[in-house]
Design a protein around this motif. Structure first.
Motif, PDB file in Angstrom:
ATOM      1  N   ARG A   5      30.360 -45.938 -77.775  1.00 58.25           N
ATOM      2  CA  ARG A   5      30.972 -44.611 -77.674  1.00 58.25           C
ATOM      3  C   ARG A   5      32.052 -44.589 -76.602  1.00 58.25           C
ATOM      4  N   ALA A   6      32.118 -45.625 -75.789  1.00 59.87           N
ATOM      5  CA  ALA A   6      33.109 -45.666 -74.712  1.00 59.87           C
ATOM      6  C   ALA A   6      34.513 -45.637 -75.302  1.00 59.87           C
ATOM      7  N   GLU A   7      35.393 -44.953 -74.622  1.00 59.41           N
ATOM      8  CA  GLU A   7      36.782 -44.868 -75.062  1.00 59.41           C
ATOM      9  C   GLU A   7      37.528 -46.137 -74.664  1.00 59.41           C
ATOM     10  N   PRO A   8      38.402 -46.627 -75.522  1.00 59.02           N
ATOM     11  CA  PRO A   8      39.233 -47.767 -75.121  1.00 59.02           C
ATOM     12  C   PRO A   8      40.041 -47.408 -73.876  1.00 59.02           C
ATOM     13  N   ARG A   9      40.204 -48.363 -72.995  1.00 57.60           N
ATOM     14  CA  ARG A   9      40.920 -48.125 -71.746  1.00 57.60           C
ATOM     15  C   ARG A   9      41.953 -49.224 -71.537  1.00 57.60           C
ATOM     16  N   ASP A  10      42.983 -48.894 -70.794  1.00 57.61           N
ATOM     17  CA  ASP A  10      43.948 -49.916 -70.408  1.00 57.61           C
ATOM     18  C   ASP A  10      43.450 -50.514 -69.100  1.00 57.61           C
ATOM     19  N   VAL A  11      42.794 -51.653 -69.187  1.00 62.64           N
ATOM     20  CA  VAL A  11      42.171 -52.280 -68.029  1.00 62.64           C
ATOM     21  C   VAL A  11      42.677 -53.707 -67.879  1.00 62.64           C
ATOM     22  N   PRO A  12      42.606 -54.221 -66.671  1.00 60.88           N
ATOM     23  CA  PRO A  12      43.073 -55.597 -66.417  1.00 60.88           C
ATOM     24  C   PRO A  12      42.021 -56.628 -66.786  1.00 60.88           C
ATOM     25  N   ILE A  13      41.603 -56.615 -68.037  1.00 60.66           N
ATOM     26  CA  ILE A  13      40.535 -57.509 -68.485  1.00 60.66           C
ATOM     27  C   ILE A  13      41.110 -58.522 -69.470  1.00 60.66           C
ATOM     28  N   LEU A  14      40.692 -59.759 -69.318  1.00 61.89           N
ATOM     29  CA  LEU A  14      41.135 -60.856 -70.178  1.00 61.89           C
ATOM     30  C   LEU A  14      39.937 -61.435 -70.908  1.00 61.89           C
ATOM     31  N   VAL A  15      40.150 -61.862 -72.135  1.00 64.78           N
ATOM     32  CA  VAL A  15      39.103 -62.536 -72.895  1.00 64.78           C
ATOM     33  C   VAL A  15      39.743 -63.703 -73.635  1.00 64.78           C
ATOM     34  N   ASP A  16      39.080 -64.860 -73.575  1.00 68.09           N
ATOM     35  CA  ASP A  16      39.595 -66.008 -74.323  1.00 68.09           C
ATOM     36  C   ASP A  16      38.840 -66.134 -75.641  1.00 68.09           C
ATOM     37  N   GLN A  17      39.094 -67.189 -76.365  1.00 72.40           N
ATOM     38  CA  GLN A  17      38.467 -67.379 -77.668  1.00 72.40           C
ATOM     39  C   GLN A  17      37.037 -67.900 -77.485  1.00 72.40           C
ATOM     40  N   PRO A  18      36.148 -67.567 -78.413  1.00 75.32           N
ATOM     41  CA  PRO A  18      34.764 -68.060 -78.318  1.00 75.32           C
ATOM     42  C   PRO A  18      34.657 -69.513 -78.782  1.00 75.32           C
ATOM     43  N   ILE A  19      35.104 -70.409 -77.936  1.00 76.24           N
ATOM     44  CA  ILE A  19      35.109 -71.839 -78.277  1.00 76.24           C
ATOM     45  C   ILE A  19      34.068 -72.632 -77.495  1.00 76.24           C
ATOM     46  N   TRP A  20      33.389 -71.986 -76.562  1.00 79.03           N
ATOM     47  CA  TRP A  20      32.434 -72.672 -75.704  1.00 79.03           C
ATOM     48  C   TRP A  20      31.059 -72.571 -76.347  1.00 79.03           C
ATOM     49  N   GLU A  21      30.459 -73.696 -76.672  1.00 78.81           N
ATOM     50  CA  GLU A  21      29.180 -73.689 -77.369  1.00 78.81           C
ATOM     51  C   GLU A  21      28.033 -73.925 -76.396  1.00 78.81           C
ATOM     52  N   HIS A  29      35.040 -66.184 -72.556  1.00 78.71           N
ATOM     53  CA  HIS A  29      34.974 -65.770 -71.161  1.00 78.71           C
ATOM     54  C   HIS A  29      35.648 -64.422 -71.021  1.00 78.71           C
ATOM     55  N   LEU A  30      35.055 -63.569 -70.237  1.00 82.87           N
ATOM     56  CA  LEU A  30      35.591 -62.255 -69.923  1.00 82.87           C
ATOM     57  C   LEU A  30      35.896 -62.260 -68.437  1.00 82.87           C
ATOM     58  N   ALA A  31      37.130 -61.940 -68.062  1.00 78.43           N
ATOM     59  CA  ALA A  31      37.534 -62.015 -66.666  1.00 78.43           C
ATOM     60  C   ALA A  31      38.578 -60.942 -66.368  1.00 78.43           C
ATOM     61  N   SER A  32      38.850 -60.752 -65.087  1.00 77.32           N
ATOM     62  CA  SER A  32      39.911 -59.845 -64.655  1.00 77.32           C
ATOM     63  C   SER A  32      40.815 -60.593 -63.697  1.00 77.32           C
ATOM     64  N   ASP A  33      42.116 -60.369 -63.826  1.00 69.43           N
ATOM     65  CA  ASP A  33      43.039 -60.973 -62.863  1.00 69.43           C
ATOM     66  C   ASP A  33      43.470 -59.938 -61.821  1.00 69.43           C
ATOM     67  N   VAL A  34      42.685 -58.849 -61.717  1.00 67.54           N
ATOM     68  CA  VAL A  34      42.969 -57.807 -60.728  1.00 67.54           C
ATOM     69  C   VAL A  34      41.794 -57.611 -59.773  1.00 67.54           C
ATOM     70  N   SER A  35      40.577 -57.406 -60.314  1.00 67.28           N
ATOM     71  CA  SER A  35      39.438 -57.186 -59.417  1.00 67.28           C
ATOM     72  C   SER A  35      38.116 -57.452 -60.116  1.00 67.28           C
ATOM     73  N   PHE A  36      37.144 -57.856 -59.325  1.00 64.03           N
ATOM     74  CA  PHE A  36      35.801 -58.040 -59.852  1.00 64.03           C
ATOM     75  C   PHE A  36      35.167 -56.689 -60.162  1.00 64.03           C
ATOM     76  N   ASP A  37      35.521 -55.638 -59.411  1.00 62.43           N
ATOM     77  CA  ASP A  37      34.969 -54.308 -59.691  1.00 62.43           C
ATOM     78  C   ASP A  37      35.302 -53.871 -61.112  1.00 62.43           C
ATOM     79  N   GLU A  38      36.560 -54.034 -61.516  1.00 58.51           N
ATOM     80  CA  GLU A  38      36.964 -53.673 -62.881  1.00 58.51           C
ATOM     81  C   GLU A  38      36.221 -54.529 -63.903  1.00 58.51           C
TER      82      GLU A  38
END
Length: 103
Positions: A5-21, A29-38
């Motif tokens: 139900r969460a609304e989409p947000r413009d956040v500094p979040i990065l996600v790569d492809q699911p290639i790691w088995e 991987h889900l990461a931020s290049d701005v802050s760990f809090d975000e």
């Protein structure tokens, strides 16, 4: 799967492809290049447990990637994700590990 139900947000979040088995599943991987809090806030919206966090990223089950993107995560390749973490000073490497991988 998370709070859909969460609304989409413009956040500094990065996600790569699911290639790691790991154990028969593929992870991204889900990461931020701005802050760990975000990053932690976004992970809570997705419903990720704290144990999925590893130094500077979350291991994200592949089936969660579309939801993460729907909520505003930017898809990048693994090298770009690592480059952006290093550039932001947020890359936390473990001794003896060269790249991002599950765990």
């Amino acid at each position: 799967r998370g709070d859909q139900r969460a609304e989409p947000r413009d956040v500094p979040i990065l996600v790569d492809q699911p290639i790691w088995e790991l154990r028969g599943r593929r992870f991204a991987h889900l990461a931020s290049d701005v802050s760990f809090d975000e990053l932690h806030r976004f992970a809570r919206v997705l419903g990720l447990p704290a144990r999925a966090f590893h130094r500077d990223h979350y291991d994200l089950p592949g089936e969660y990637v579309p939801l993460a993107v729907d909520l505003g995560a930017h898809q990048v390749d693994a090298r770009e994700l690592a480059r952006r973490l290093r550039g932001a000073g947020l890359r936390r490497r473990s001794a003896g590990r060269d790249g991002l991988s599950p765990g």
